[in-house]
Structures are given as C-alpha cells and as structure tokens.
Design a protein around this motif. Structure first.
Motif, PDB file in Angstrom:
ATOM      1  N   UNK A  42       0.858  -1.547  -0.343  1.00  0.00           N
ATOM      2  CA  UNK A  42       0.106   0.366  -0.204  1.00  0.00           C
ATOM      3  C   UNK A  42       0.809   1.459   0.176  1.00  0.00           C
ATOM      4  N   UNK A  43       2.577   0.659   0.762  1.00  0.00           N
ATOM      5  CA  UNK A  43       3.264   2.261   0.732  1.00  0.00           C
ATOM      6  C   UNK A  43       3.152   2.760  -0.858  1.00  0.00           C
ATOM      7  N   UNK A  44       3.407   1.357  -1.673  1.00  0.00           N
ATOM      8  CA  UNK A  44       3.530   2.056  -3.194  1.00  0.00           C
ATOM      9  C   UNK A  44       3.045   2.406  -3.778  1.00  0.00           C
ATOM     10  N   UNK A  45       1.567   1.779  -3.787  1.00  0.00           N
ATOM     11  CA  UNK A  45       0.139   2.176  -4.190  1.00  0.00           C
ATOM     12  C   UNK A  45       0.003   3.099  -3.997  1.00  0.00           C
ATOM     13  N   UNK A  46      -0.149   4.211  -2.609  1.00  0.00           N
ATOM     14  CA  UNK A  46       0.041   5.881  -2.886  1.00  0.00           C
ATOM     15  C   UNK A  46       0.826   6.750  -3.173  1.00  0.00           C
ATOM     16  N   UNK A  47       2.103   6.154  -3.153  1.00  0.00           N
ATOM     17  CA  UNK A  47       3.198   6.772  -4.033  1.00  0.00           C
ATOM     18  C   UNK A  47       2.780   6.431  -5.712  1.00  0.00           C
ATOM     19  N   UNK A  48       2.322   5.930  -6.024  1.00  0.00           N
ATOM     20  CA  UNK A  48       1.974   5.896  -7.322  1.00  0.00           C
ATOM     21  C   UNK A  48       0.578   7.101  -7.663  1.00  0.00           C
ATOM     22  N   UNK A  49      -0.245   6.410  -6.841  1.00  0.00           N
ATOM     23  CA  UNK A  49      -1.032   7.710  -6.736  1.00  0.00           C
ATOM     24  C   UNK A  49      -1.097   8.835  -7.200  1.00  0.00           C
ATOM     25  N   UNK A  51       2.165  10.107  -7.205  1.00  0.00           N
ATOM     26  CA  UNK A  51       2.923  10.563  -8.455  1.00  0.00           C
ATOM     27  C   UNK A  51       2.325  10.993  -9.813  1.00  0.00           C
ATOM     28  N   UNK A  52       1.083  10.317  -9.846  1.00  0.00           N
ATOM     29  CA  UNK A  52       0.005  10.374 -11.386  1.00  0.00           C
ATOM     30  C   UNK A  52       0.346  12.282 -11.155  1.00  0.00           C
ATOM     31  N   UNK A  53      -0.140  12.526  -9.927  1.00  0.00           N
ATOM     32  CA  UNK A  53      -1.151  13.933  -9.818  1.00  0.00           C
ATOM     33  C   UNK A  53       0.208  14.716  -9.327  1.00  0.00           C
ATOM     34  N   UNK A  54       1.327  14.877  -9.318  1.00  0.00           N
ATOM     35  CA  UNK A  54       2.335  15.887  -9.429  1.00  0.00           C
ATOM     36  C   UNK A  54       3.113  15.185 -11.246  1.00  0.00           C
ATOM     37  N   UNK A  55       2.634  14.132 -11.745  1.00  0.00           N
ATOM     38  CA  UNK A  55       3.367  13.735 -12.958  1.00  0.00           C
ATOM     39  C   UNK A  55       4.753  13.847 -12.714  1.00  0.00           C
ATOM     40  N   UNK A  56       5.196  12.915 -11.437  1.00  0.00           N
ATOM     41  CA  UNK A  56       6.683  12.644 -11.900  1.00  0.00           C
ATOM     42  C   UNK A  56       6.728  11.612 -11.743  1.00  0.00           C
ATOM     43  N   UNK A  57       6.911  11.051 -13.258  1.00  0.00           N
ATOM     44  CA  UNK A  57       6.802   9.751 -14.083  1.00  0.00           C
ATOM     45  C   UNK A  57       8.138   8.758 -13.263  1.00  0.00           C
ATOM     46  N   UNK A  58       9.413   8.909 -13.038  1.00  0.00           N
ATOM     47  CA  UNK A  58      10.253   8.317 -12.197  1.00  0.00           C
ATOM     48  C   UNK A  58      10.179   7.477 -11.243  1.00  0.00           C
ATOM     49  N   UNK A  59       9.409   8.572 -10.368  1.00  0.00           N
ATOM     50  CA  UNK A  59       9.027   8.321  -8.777  1.00  0.00           C
ATOM     51  C   UNK A  59       7.397   6.805  -9.414  1.00  0.00           C
ATOM     52  N   UNK A  60       6.843   6.944 -10.156  1.00  0.00           N
ATOM     53  CA  UNK A  60       5.373   6.145 -10.767  1.00  0.00           C
ATOM     54  C   UNK A  60       6.364   4.823 -11.112  1.00  0.00           C
ATOM     55  N   UNK A  61       6.826   5.271 -12.168  1.00  0.00           N
ATOM     56  CA  UNK A  61       7.436   4.042 -12.850  1.00  0.00           C
ATOM     57  C   UNK A  61       8.234   3.150 -11.582  1.00  0.00           C
ATOM     58  N   UNK A  62       8.405   3.616 -10.719  1.00  0.00           N
ATOM     59  CA  UNK A  62       9.556   3.260  -9.642  1.00  0.00           C
ATOM     60  C   UNK A  62       8.764   2.359  -8.632  1.00  0.00           C
ATOM     61  N   UNK A  63       8.116   2.757  -8.377  1.00  0.00           N
ATOM     62  CA  UNK A  63       7.163   2.355  -7.611  1.00  0.00           C
ATOM     63  C   UNK A  63       6.172   1.414  -8.424  1.00  0.00           C
ATOM     64  N   UNK A  64       5.429   1.764  -9.214  1.00  0.00           N
ATOM     65  CA  UNK A  64       4.926   0.239 -10.217  1.00  0.00           C
ATOM     66  C   UNK A  64       5.896  -0.413 -10.245  1.00  0.00           C
ATOM     67  N   UNK A  65       6.900  -0.392  -9.978  1.00  0.00           N
ATOM     68  CA  UNK A  65       7.601  -2.551 -10.294  1.00  0.00           C
ATOM     69  C   UNK A  65       8.196  -2.331  -8.927  1.00  0.00           C
ATOM     70  N   UNK A  66       8.159  -1.619  -8.015  1.00  0.00           N
ATOM     71  CA  UNK A  66       8.044  -2.253  -6.039  1.00  0.00           C
ATOM     72  C   UNK A  66       6.434  -2.994  -6.364  1.00  0.00           C
ATOM     73  N   UNK A  67       5.678  -2.601  -6.685  1.00  0.00           N
ATOM     74  CA  UNK A  67       4.457  -2.756  -6.370  1.00  0.00           C
ATOM     75  C   UNK A  67       4.279  -4.503  -7.056  1.00  0.00           C
ATOM     76  N   UNK A  68       4.368  -4.646  -8.316  1.00  0.00           N
ATOM     77  CA  UNK A  68       4.531  -5.725  -8.844  1.00  0.00           C
ATOM     78  C   UNK A  68       5.895  -7.031  -8.376  1.00  0.00           C
ATOM     79  N   UNK A  69       6.701  -6.265  -7.741  1.00  0.00           N
ATOM     80  CA  UNK A  69       7.756  -7.447  -6.469  1.00  0.00           C
ATOM     81  C   UNK A  69       6.752  -7.349  -5.484  1.00  0.00           C
ATOM     82  N   UNK A  70       6.444  -6.547  -5.211  1.00  0.00           N
ATOM     83  CA  UNK A  70       5.488  -6.934  -3.252  1.00  0.00           C
ATOM     84  C   UNK A  70       3.972  -7.790  -3.712  1.00  0.00           C
TER      85      UNK A  70
END
Length: 84
Positions: A42-49, A51-70
């Motif tokens: 859920x930590x990663x999911x919050x940061x994905x959300x 990042x989408x609000x602030x348009x930070x693609x690096x943060x978004x994609x890193x957290x998508x990767x980590x969420x998938x690994x979790x």
C-alpha cells in the motif's frame, strides 16, 4: 470521477505512507517478511497515486515496479509456505 478529485487527500495519504514505511522498516528489522511486504504494497500504491497527481514519471514507474515485486513476493510466500 477523475484522479484529481482526490487531490485534497494527497497530504494525509503521504502521512499514511510515512507510517506504512516506518512499520515496514520495523517488520524488516524484526524478520517479519510477509508483514513487510504487505505494508510496503500500500505504501507503493499511495506513491503511485501521488506521482500521477504531480506528474513525476520516475517515481511512478519505480513504485509500479516495486508494487509488482511485492505482489509477486506475497503470492510466492503464500503459495510456497507450508501449512501450519
């Protein structure tokens, strides 16, 4: 309903993510592998959300990767752990 509808909740979500990150760190130190993964997801999911609000693609994609690994780690833990 759009993504920006929940923009007012960004700061409280960041505090929740902080608490989840802290609890996840304690879980890692204590050796509670499943708890650490379940708190980190859920930590990663919050940061994905956020990042989408602030348009930070690096943060978004890193957290998508980590969420998938979790998710993979949780499924693997539950699938491979012997019944108690």
């Amino acid at each position: 309903m759009t993504l920006m509808t929940f923009a007012a909740y960004e700061q409280p979500l960041k505090w929740i993510a902080f608490g989840l990150g802290l609890a996840s760190t304690v879980s890692i130190v204590q050796g509670w592998q499943l708890a650490a993964m379940c708190l980190s997801l859920p930590f990663c999911l919050i940061w994905i959300y956020c990042a989408w609000l602030r348009r930070e693609p690096q943060l978004k994609y890193i957290n998508i990767l980590f969420a998938g690994l979790y998710v993979y780690g949780i499924v693997r833990y539950l699938w491979l752990s012997p019944p108690a």
